[in-house]
Design a protein around this motif. Structure first.
Motif, PDB file in Angstrom:
ATOM      1  N   TYR A 137      -5.607   7.696  -8.364  1.00 34.61           N
ATOM      2  CA  TYR A 137      -5.025   6.423  -7.928  1.00 34.61           C
ATOM      3  C   TYR A 137      -6.043   5.282  -7.915  1.00 34.61           C
ATOM      4  O   TYR A 137      -5.727   4.168  -7.501  1.00 34.61           O
ATOM      5  CB  TYR A 137      -4.440   6.550  -6.514  1.00 34.61           C
ATOM      6  N   PHE A 164      -9.837  10.661   4.164  1.00 31.57           N
ATOM      7  CA  PHE A 164      -9.665  12.104   4.395  1.00 31.57           C
ATOM      8  C   PHE A 164     -10.273  12.914   3.242  1.00 31.57           C
ATOM      9  O   PHE A 164     -10.679  14.059   3.431  1.00 31.57           O
ATOM     10  CB  PHE A 164      -8.183  12.467   4.641  1.00 31.57           C
ATOM     11  N   GLY A 218      -8.076   4.161   4.318  1.00 35.23           N
ATOM     12  CA  GLY A 218      -7.444   5.213   5.126  1.00 35.23           C
ATOM     13  C   GLY A 218      -6.233   5.787   4.402  1.00 35.23           C
ATOM     14  O   GLY A 218      -6.204   5.844   3.178  1.00 35.23           O
ATOM     15  N   CYS A 219      -5.226   6.175   5.180  1.00 32.49           N
ATOM     16  CA  CYS A 219      -4.024   6.779   4.575  1.00 32.49           C
ATOM     17  C   CYS A 219      -2.897   6.721   5.601  1.00 32.49           C
ATOM     18  O   CYS A 219      -3.060   7.208   6.720  1.00 32.49           O
ATOM     19  CB  CYS A 219      -4.325   8.227   4.195  1.00 32.49           C
ATOM     20  N   SER A 220      -1.764   6.134   5.227  1.00 33.89           N
ATOM     21  CA  SER A 220      -0.655   5.996   6.188  1.00 33.89           C
ATOM     22  C   SER A 220      -0.100   7.369   6.574  1.00 33.89           C
ATOM     23  O   SER A 220       0.351   7.564   7.710  1.00 33.89           O
ATOM     24  CB  SER A 220       0.455   5.122   5.601  1.00 33.89           C
ATOM     25  N   LEU A 221      -0.154   8.307   5.648  1.00 29.74           N
ATOM     26  CA  LEU A 221       0.357   9.659   5.944  1.00 29.74           C
ATOM     27  C   LEU A 221      -0.536  10.343   6.988  1.00 29.74           C
ATOM     28  O   LEU A 221      -0.047  10.915   7.964  1.00 29.74           O
ATOM     29  CB  LEU A 221       0.406  10.459   4.640  1.00 29.74           C
ATOM     30  N   MET A 249       3.566   5.758   2.990  1.00 33.02           N
ATOM     31  CA  MET A 249       4.231   4.460   2.820  1.00 33.02           C
ATOM     32  C   MET A 249       4.515   4.122   1.347  1.00 33.02           C
ATOM     33  O   MET A 249       5.456   3.400   1.055  1.00 33.02           O
ATOM     34  CB  MET A 249       3.368   3.356   3.430  1.00 33.02           C
ATOM     35  N   VAL A 250       3.723   4.644   0.432  1.00 37.84           N
ATOM     36  CA  VAL A 250       3.912   4.325  -0.997  1.00 37.84           C
ATOM     37  C   VAL A 250       5.084   5.139  -1.560  1.00 37.84           C
ATOM     38  O   VAL A 250       5.976   4.606  -2.220  1.00 37.84           O
ATOM     39  CB  VAL A 250       2.624   4.633  -1.807  1.00 37.84           C
ATOM     40  N   HIS A 251       5.102   6.431  -1.248  1.00 34.99           N
ATOM     41  CA  HIS A 251       6.112   7.307  -1.835  1.00 34.99           C
ATOM     42  C   HIS A 251       7.483   7.192  -1.184  1.00 34.99           C
ATOM     43  O   HIS A 251       8.470   7.679  -1.719  1.00 34.99           O
ATOM     44  CB  HIS A 251       5.609   8.760  -1.812  1.00 34.99           C
ATOM     45  N   GLU A 289       5.742  13.863  -2.467  1.00 32.40           N
ATOM     46  CA  GLU A 289       5.736  13.027  -1.254  1.00 32.40           C
ATOM     47  C   GLU A 289       6.936  12.061  -1.235  1.00 32.40           C
ATOM     48  O   GLU A 289       7.159  11.364  -0.254  1.00 32.40           O
ATOM     49  CB  GLU A 289       4.442  12.200  -1.178  1.00 32.40           C
ATOM     50  N   CYS A 321      -1.227   1.950  -3.853  1.00 34.90           N
ATOM     51  CA  CYS A 321      -1.587   2.329  -2.489  1.00 34.90           C
ATOM     52  C   CYS A 321      -2.624   1.311  -1.998  1.00 34.90           C
ATOM     53  O   CYS A 321      -3.697   1.194  -2.583  1.00 34.90           O
ATOM     54  CB  CYS A 321      -2.173   3.739  -2.460  1.00 34.90           C
ATOM     55  N   MET A 349      -6.088   3.104  -1.368  1.00 35.90           N
ATOM     56  CA  MET A 349      -6.816   3.536  -2.572  1.00 35.90           C
ATOM     57  C   MET A 349      -7.411   2.343  -3.299  1.00 35.90           C
ATOM     58  O   MET A 349      -8.506   2.408  -3.849  1.00 35.90           O
ATOM     59  CB  MET A 349      -5.854   4.272  -3.513  1.00 35.90           C
TER      60      MET A 349
HETATM   61 FE1  SF4 Z   1      -2.121   8.122   1.732  1.00 38.89          FE
HETATM   62 FE2  SF4 Z   1       0.089   7.554   0.404  1.00 38.89          FE
HETATM   63 FE3  SF4 Z   1      -2.132   6.231  -0.158  1.00 38.89          FE
HETATM   64 FE4  SF4 Z   1      -1.923   8.828  -0.845  1.00 38.89          FE
HETATM   65  S1  SF4 Z   1      -0.708   7.130  -1.643  1.00 38.89           S
HETATM   66  S2  SF4 Z   1      -3.651   7.826   0.155  1.00 38.89           S
HETATM   67  S3  SF4 Z   1      -0.666   9.610   0.861  1.00 38.89           S
HETATM   68  S4  SF4 Z   1      -1.018   6.179   1.801  1.00 38.89           S
END
Ligand code: SF4
Ligand code: 13P
Length: 331
Positions: A44, A81, A103-106, A191-193, A218, A283, A286
């Motif tokens: 990504y 992560f 970061g990551c919303s998940l 949030m993206v998927h 996802e 994302c 990313m």
């Molecule tokens: Fe997290 Fe979704 Fe971004 Fe992957 S695409 S890093 S799961 S927010």
């Protein structure tokens, strides 16, 4: 150094001015050699970052690389992560993340203290967690999985083993269907998927009736039910190479299209449209990484991702279990 640490607290990255005459690709390659560093990038990432990476991959491939690299420094062009997972697998190495705010919303949708309470309600269950979660959450887990091995990992366990699955409810529901097992799901999502528009995808499919519609697990279940193929980013990429179709509607973060286009330049890849006014499905985490931030982080060895020794020790076991099961199954 202190000034840099303050900058990291506020901005999340080193914002030192860069000489505009520098060729950043050359400079990054020089720094790699000088510091014995390896640059790992997720699919990504921006195309220009993917193009200078030593390894590009999905979450499983990236953790396998992090576990076996002989480099002294791992520069992780991905999200927090992922850098943590690399640190857990290679604690003696320096792990750099170009922007700490990636970061990551998940991952955020599953705070470890709440997951610990959730687990208490199911004392006879084991916890399988998707790698998109914090190191603290991994430390509370029995086995980690990624989107490319979640089904096989659940399938490898005895049929009567009760399982909690988190944090992604969509991946969990997909695994539930594929394995026929009754998993207890944490209610988290990316949030993206979750943003794809079924209506706009149906419209696109009527415009391109021969296109294959492919999706990451996802995505929401209604979307997955309509997909011709479901897979991790690496799985989706492989499918577009092997399937004879020349057009694909791709329901995942659009960064993966760079590799699809490179592998089969004569094919057409259409990003699945989201349900908001924004025309893209990037994302936001990313895409915080840039070539400039990669350069500065390698030059200053900051920001570094580190973790307390007890978290590393506890989080390592479930990740190693995943890697062992994957190796046994040839994944
Ligand atoms: Fe997290 Fe979704 Fe971004 Fe992957 S695409 S890093 S799961 S927010
Ligand atoms: P994979 O690369 O494992 O398919 O994961 C996708 C993702 O959302 C990573 O954040």
């Amino acid at each position: 150094m202190n000034a840099y640490l303050t900058e990291l607290d506020t901005k999340g990255y080193i914002d030192e001015p860069i000489d505009p005459t520098l060729d950043l690709v050359d400079e990054i390659n020089k720094l790699k050699k000088e510091k014995n560093a390896v640059l790992l990038a997720h699919y990504y990432q921006e195309p220009e970052i993917q193009d200078i990476a030593d390894y590009i991959g999905d979450s499983l491939g990236l953790s396998q690389q992090a576990a076996k690299t002989e480099a002294d420094v791992i520069v992780f062009a991905g999200v927090h992560f992922m850098a943590e997972t690399a640190k857990i697998l290679s604690p003696q190495k320096k792990v750099l993340l170009p922007d700490l705010k990636a970061g990551c919303s998940l991952s955020d949708s599953c705070p470890p203290h709440l997951f610990a309470k959730f687990k208490e309600q199911y004392p006879d269950h084991i916890a399988i967690t998707y790698v998109n979660c914090t190191a603290e959450l991994k430390a509370l887990s029995d086995i980690v999985c990624t989107s490319s091995n979640a089904v096989q990992i659940v399938d490898s366990l005895p049929r009567d083993q009760k399982i909690i699955f988190g944090p992604d409810k969509n991946l969990g529901d997909y695994v539930r269907k594929k394995t026929g097992r009754d998993l207890v799901l944490w209610n988290g999502a990316c949030m993206v998927h979750e943003l794809f528009s079924q209506e706009r995808i149906a419209q696109l499919r009527s415009e391109y009736p021969h296109a294959k519609f492919i999706a990451h697990p996802e995505c929401e279940k209604e979307l997955l039910e309509a997909a011709d193929y479901i897979g991790s980013t690496a799985g989706l990429l492989k499918y577009t190479q092997e399937n004879p179709s020349d057009t694909f509607i791709v329901a995942t973060e659009s960064g993966i299209i760079h590799q699809m286009q490179k592998a089969t330049p004569w094919k057409t890849f259409i990003p699945a449209p989201p349900n908001n006014a924004c025309a893209c499905n990037d994302c936001p985490y990313m895409k915080l990484n840039t070539l400039e931030k990669v350069y500065n982080c390698m030059k200053f060895d900051l920001p570094e991702v580190d973790l307390p020794a007890d978290i590393i020790a506890r989080a390592k076991q479930p990740i190693v279990r995943m890697l062992e099961i994957s190796a046994r199954l040839g994944l």
